[in-house]
Scaffold this motif. Structure first.
Motif: not given
Lengths: 356, 321
Positions: B19-30, B282-288
């Motif tokens: 699944r897409l870990v939306v919250d992690k990605h949001v926090r990553y961008v922030q 999945p931990d820090l957010g973001g994609l590679s």
């Protein structure tokens, strides 16, 4: 911001406070360097600072711009006082060396290639056509080196096209038109590239672009054109036989087939006077050859795709053929779907288009 | 499915993210703009405006458009604007088409043209004219800046920016379209300049520009669709051209192109979705770029945009162009 091929483990170690302090010092040094460059005059000293910064970060495009401003200022101050052009030569050589070293490290960095291009153009405008011809010819060696290291580097291929055009432009008009052109040698270059590595899409592509020019320059008559087509077909068929799983080879085969189509624009054609009978003959030959390979290689999706492509092309010029049957086509399509399920959507549509 | 594993494991043992870990990605961008104590932050300053666009757009697609403060975004964007009408990557960086395009995209997304006007009188037109001046009257293509590098990327940047501002009439569209046509190859795809090899990135820029100009009739859609569909590899990911490795950013360049010619169904959407999800940290957010590699905002943005095209649930719809 944009990382390629760096494993996650590399970045997740927690930094010690010591490491963090060192980074802060590095940041200060870096920023200081940037400030020094942007505040100072256009001098040799600043040029040295620019070199230092670019070695650390060759993607810093503004600093490359600044380097050119400094160089321009130094070039014009050198010629303004009427002194010898010695200074200009040294500066140019220096930058050629710098960009060469950086290109080896960062072969895909647009900004470095841009600067090198600018250097050559500037050198020509500063030193004249003879020097220009010499330098551009030297660039071919650079490109050969870069393509030797990575034959798929599209920056190098683009630069190659540009360089050969400049050499052609600057070759003295005292030589005949034919010998001024580099088309023949470029064609040979692609031959040697694919000989050493069949799976070189970039080289095959370059070849496909050269062929129309080659035919025009040689003023090829109908016979010569057919000879070339047959030569290319033989070449690519042998390649297919050597490695039927190589997609680059099949793409080039398809290129040759597209030149046969009645829809092919005249400037892209190899043979100009094809009758439908001729086309049928070519399609038949190819199908026969590929079906032979099929006997040894039942699980290669490219073969089935190739056969269906030929069948479709054939049917466009002769709907009543006996060379293959609808049952044949259905069978090929079935194998294609079996071997290449990823592209099922495309194969379904292909089946519809061919009325299978 | 299996539990998420921590960072630092080898690729082989990373389980597929389902699944897409939306919250992690949001926090990553922030978190991106807070890392000013890392040298990397400063070494990438020449991409800052692009990075802001990628991060902001990712947030919008994820349904969190307010996760970055509007005022702060616009302040930064305007600080990159030169008197000439072009934008640099960051304050003090020279104006260039790449950053000008990102700036206009940001302003358009935030519907902030009034604020632009408040910052610079007649700003919209000035930007349009800066862009228009970069068109080469002979070939119809565009340079990136005063130093003259020409590339179909800049042509697309120009078309996109101008059309977002309603100023496409400032340039010679037909001539530019002719130029794109001259960059077409036998495989139906496009390169950086006439004679150049087909490349997915250039396909996006060329087909995107043709879409904006309403000239998709010039595209050999059958052949292009075939070439694009062959970008999908057995692992579900997409590559940029034949014989190259997969990279999540091609989820955008290839897919949007397929969308423009209505052939999205020519690749396996499910397998691609699984691939993109596997590129998450999945931990820090973001994609590679591919599973197990380091993340960055560039790949985060394009991976999420790809998922939106694939109609992944919960994401805002993205326009292929």
């Amino acid at each position: 911001l944009s990382k390629h091929g760096i494993t996650r483990a590399a970045g997740t170690a927690v930094r010690t406070e010591e490491a963090r302090q060192q980074q802060l010092r590095d940041i200060d040094a870096y920023k200081e360097l940037v400030d020094l460059i942007t505040e100072r005059q256009y001098t040799l000293e600043v040029l040295g600072l620019v070199t230092k910064l670019l070695k650390q970060n060759p993607e810093y495009y503004t600093i490359w711009n600044h380097r050119r401003r400094v160089l321009n200022a130094l070039f014009s101050s050198d010629t303004a006082d009427g002194s010898s052009k010695h200074g200009v030569n040294d500066l140019l050589q220096n930058d050629l060396q710098l960009t060469f070293a950086l290109l080896r490290q960062y072969p895909k960095c647009y900004w470095i290639w841009n600067h090198r291009n600018w250097l050559l153009e500037t050198a020509e405008s500063q030193r004249g056509a003879d020097m220009g011809h010499q330098l551009w010819s030297g660039e071919l060696l650079l490109v050969n080196k870069m393509l030797g290291a990575d034959s798929r580097n599209f920056h190098a291929w683009s630069y190659r096209r540009f360089v050969t055009a400049q050499i052609e432009r600057l070759t003295p008009h005292t030589e005949g038109q034919a010998s001024r052109s580099m088309t023949d040698s470029e064609f040979e270059y692609t031959s040697s590239m694919v000989k050493s590595n069949l799976s070189n899409f970039s080289a095959w592509h370059h070849r496909s672009k050269i062929i129309p020019r080659l035919l025009n320059e040689r003023d090829a008559d109908a016979e010569a054109r057919r000879a070339l087509l047959e030569f290319e077909l033989a070449l690519i068929c042998e390649a297919i036989n050597t490695d039927p799983f190589d997609q680059s080879i099949w793409f080039y085969h398809q290129y040759l087939m597209t030149t046969l189509s009645p829809n092919c624009p005249s400037q892209d054609r190899i043979v100009l006077d094809l009758s439908n009978g001729d086309r049928q003959q070519y399609y038949e030959n190819e199908m026969r050859y590929i079906r032979e390979i099929l006997e040894d290689e039942e699980d290669c999706k490219w073969i089935y795709e190739g056969l269906l492509f030929l069948a479709g092309a054939y049917l466009e010029v002769d709907s009543g053929t006996k060379v293959f049957t609808t049952a044949d086509m259905r069978s090929w399509l079935k194998h294609l779907k079996r071997l290449d399920p990823l592209r099922k959507g495309r194969w379904d549509e292909l089946g519809q288009r061919l009325d299978l | 499915m299996s539990l998420v594993s921590g960072p630092g494991r080898g690729v082989a043992s990373l389980p597929a993210e389902t699944r897409l870990v939306v919250d992690k990605h949001v926090r990553y961008v922030q978190s991106l703009d807070t890392r000013k104590d890392e040298l990397e932050y400063w070494l990438t300053e020449h991409l800052r405006l692009n990075g802001l666009y990628w991060g902001m757009t990712a947030l919008h697609l994820l349904g969190h458009p307010d996760a970055l403060p509007r005022k702060g975004i616009l302040e930064f964007v305007f600080s990159c604007l030169h008197e000439s009408g072009g934008f640099g990557a960051a304050p003090g960086h020279d104006a260039h088409m790449l950053y000008t395009c990102s700036a206009v995209q940001i302003i358009a997304t935030l519907d902030a043209f009034d604020e632009l006007e408040a910052h610079m009188q007649d700003g919209r037109r000035k930007i349009g004219q800066w862009i228009a001046r970069l068109q080469d009257p002979e070939t119809g293509t565009f340079a990136g800046d005063e130093w003259g590098e020409m590339d179909t990327r800049f042509l697309f940047n120009a078309f996109l920016s101008l059309s977002l501002m309603g100023l496409l009439d400032l340039v010679n569209v037909d001539k530019a379209v002719q130029h794109i046509n001259s960059c077409a190859n036998f495989d139906g795809a496009y390169g950086t300049s006439p004679g150049a090899e087909s490349h997915s990135g250039q396909v996006y820029t060329c087909v995107g520009a043709l879409t904006i100009a309403g000239r998709l009739d010039l595209v050999n859609q059958e052949r292009l669709g075939a070439w694009l569909s062959e970008r999908q590899l057995k692992n579900g990911g997409l590559n940029g051209r034949p014989e190259k490795t997969e990279d999540v950013c091609y989820s955008w360049w290839v897919m949007s192109s397929l969308a423009m010619i209505n052939k999205l169904h020519w690749i396996d959407g499910e397998k691609l979705t699984a691939f993109i999800l596997g590129c998450q940290d999945p931990d820090l957010g973001g994609l590679s770029d591919r599973p197990g590699d380091m993340v960055d905002v560039f790949h985060t943005h394009f991976g999420i945009a790809g998922l939106s095209l694939l109609k992944y649930p919960g994401l805002a719809e993205v326009d292929p162009v």
